[in-house]
Design a protein around this motif. Structure first.
Motif, PDB file in Angstrom:
ATOM      1  N   CYS A 161       0.868  -1.186   0.000  1.00  0.00           N
ATOM      2  CA  CYS A 161       0.000   0.000   0.000  1.00  0.00           C
ATOM      3  C   CYS A 161       0.897   1.224   0.000  1.00  0.00           C
ATOM      4  N   ILE A 162       0.906   1.950  -1.119  1.00  0.00           N
ATOM      5  CA  ILE A 162       1.873   3.021  -1.334  1.00  0.00           C
ATOM      6  C   ILE A 162       1.167   4.361  -1.523  1.00  0.00           C
ATOM      7  N   GLN A 163       1.779   5.403  -0.985  1.00  0.00           N
ATOM      8  CA  GLN A 163       1.210   6.744  -1.120  1.00  0.00           C
ATOM      9  C   GLN A 163       1.450   7.274  -2.532  1.00  0.00           C
ATOM     10  N   ARG A 164       0.379   7.784  -3.143  1.00  0.00           N
ATOM     11  CA  ARG A 164       0.438   8.286  -4.515  1.00  0.00           C
ATOM     12  C   ARG A 164       0.339   9.810  -4.531  1.00  0.00           C
ATOM     13  N   VAL A 165      -0.034  10.337  -5.686  1.00  0.00           N
ATOM     14  CA  VAL A 165      -0.173  11.778  -5.866  1.00  0.00           C
ATOM     15  C   VAL A 165      -1.251  12.318  -4.917  1.00  0.00           C
ATOM     16  N   GLU A 166      -1.035  13.505  -4.388  1.00  0.00           N
ATOM     17  CA  GLU A 166      -1.981  14.202  -3.510  1.00  0.00           C
ATOM     18  C   GLU A 166      -2.249  13.443  -2.217  1.00  0.00           C
ATOM     19  N   GLY A 167      -1.340  12.558  -1.851  1.00  0.00           N
ATOM     20  CA  GLY A 167      -1.462  11.886  -0.570  1.00  0.00           C
ATOM     21  C   GLY A 167      -2.336  10.651  -0.555  1.00  0.00           C
ATOM     22  N   TYR A 168      -2.917  10.288  -1.688  1.00  0.00           N
ATOM     23  CA  TYR A 168      -3.752   9.090  -1.730  1.00  0.00           C
ATOM     24  C   TYR A 168      -2.882   7.835  -1.634  1.00  0.00           C
ATOM     25  N   CYS A 169      -3.420   6.829  -0.939  1.00  0.00           N
ATOM     26  CA  CYS A 169      -2.741   5.539  -0.835  1.00  0.00           C
ATOM     27  C   CYS A 169      -3.539   4.498  -1.609  1.00  0.00           C
ATOM     28  N   SER A 170      -2.854   3.606  -2.299  1.00  0.00           N
ATOM     29  CA  SER A 170      -3.526   2.543  -3.046  1.00  0.00           C
ATOM     30  C   SER A 170      -2.585   1.353  -3.160  1.00  0.00           C
ATOM     31  N   TRP A 171      -3.184   0.207  -3.455  1.00  0.00           N
ATOM     32  CA  TRP A 171      -2.395  -1.016  -3.596  1.00  0.00           C
ATOM     33  C   TRP A 171      -1.519  -0.953  -4.844  1.00  0.00           C
TER      34      TRP A 171
END
Length: 212
Positions: free
Chosen positions: A185-195
């Motif tokens: 589970c990694i943090q993406r753009v704008e702080g969103y986290c996704s698998w």
């Protein structure tokens, strides 16, 4: 007090204590990434010796290890020589074999000593998936600010942008299922986290992937 009554009291007390010890070790399922992020020390090591330390009512097992690589804990303890655990499995002590396998070992540091147990993540190294090994090297660290929320019953929804829903408990494999073995589970753009899974570096242009 009769001898029979004295025997009965001693028997009941010992029976209750034994039951308490047997039932003492209960662990909440935890994703490998959370186990990594919540640990003070994460190492790959081979056990080269062990010694039962006579401290406490049940003793402590001290494993001497040959550290192969450290993944977390450089600032706390750059080199680990000993791993401590409860001598009894009923108190969450782990059993490691000497001069046989390399292990992934996670633990917490207390008074200068590294402690691990059944509720920590430990595994024979050759049983880890490629994704888990890559997670240890880089990916899990990228997700330590994310929150992995277990899902036990459907429907399950993320309640904040930094959550990933962990659904392995819904499968027949339980908490050691596909997400635990192959996803971070990694943090993406704008702080969103996704698998995230795969062999290439995470795509920073993806805002909130829904896979899996």
């Amino acid at each position: 007090m009769t001898a029979w009554l004295s025997f009965l009291i001693v028997f009941l007390c010992s029976w209750s204590l034994r039951d308490l010890v047997v039932e003492a070790c209960t662990c909440v399922p935890i994703h490998p990434q959370d186990a990594f992020c919540n640990s003070d020390i994460v190492i790959r090591a081979k056990v080269v010796g062990k010694k039962l330390m006579k401290d406490g009512p049940f003793g402590t097992m001290r494993y001497t290890v040959k550290q192969m690589k450290m993944y977390r804990g450089f600032q706390i303890m750059p080199h680990v020589q000993y791993i401590y655990t409860e001598a009894s499995e009923s108190l969450c002590g782990v059993k490691l074999e000497v001069n046989k396998y390399q292990y992934l070992i996670t633990g917490r540091v207390y008074e200068g000593k590294v402690y691990t147990g059944l509720c920590n993540w430990y595994e024979k190294w050759d049983r880890l998936t490629l994704s888990q090994r890559k997670g240890l090297n880089h990916r899990y660290h990228l997700g330590c600010s994310c929150k992995i929320r277990p899902c036990y019953y459907l429907p399950c929804f993320a309640t904040s942008k930094n959550e990933c829903i962990w659904t392995d408990m819904l499968s027949n494999f339980g908490h050691s299922g596909y997400q635990a073995k192959h996803y971070a589970c990694i943090q993406r753009v704008e702080g969103y986290c996704s698998w995230y899974r795969g062999w290439a570096p995470p795509d920073k242009t993806i805002i909130n992937a829904t896979d899996p």
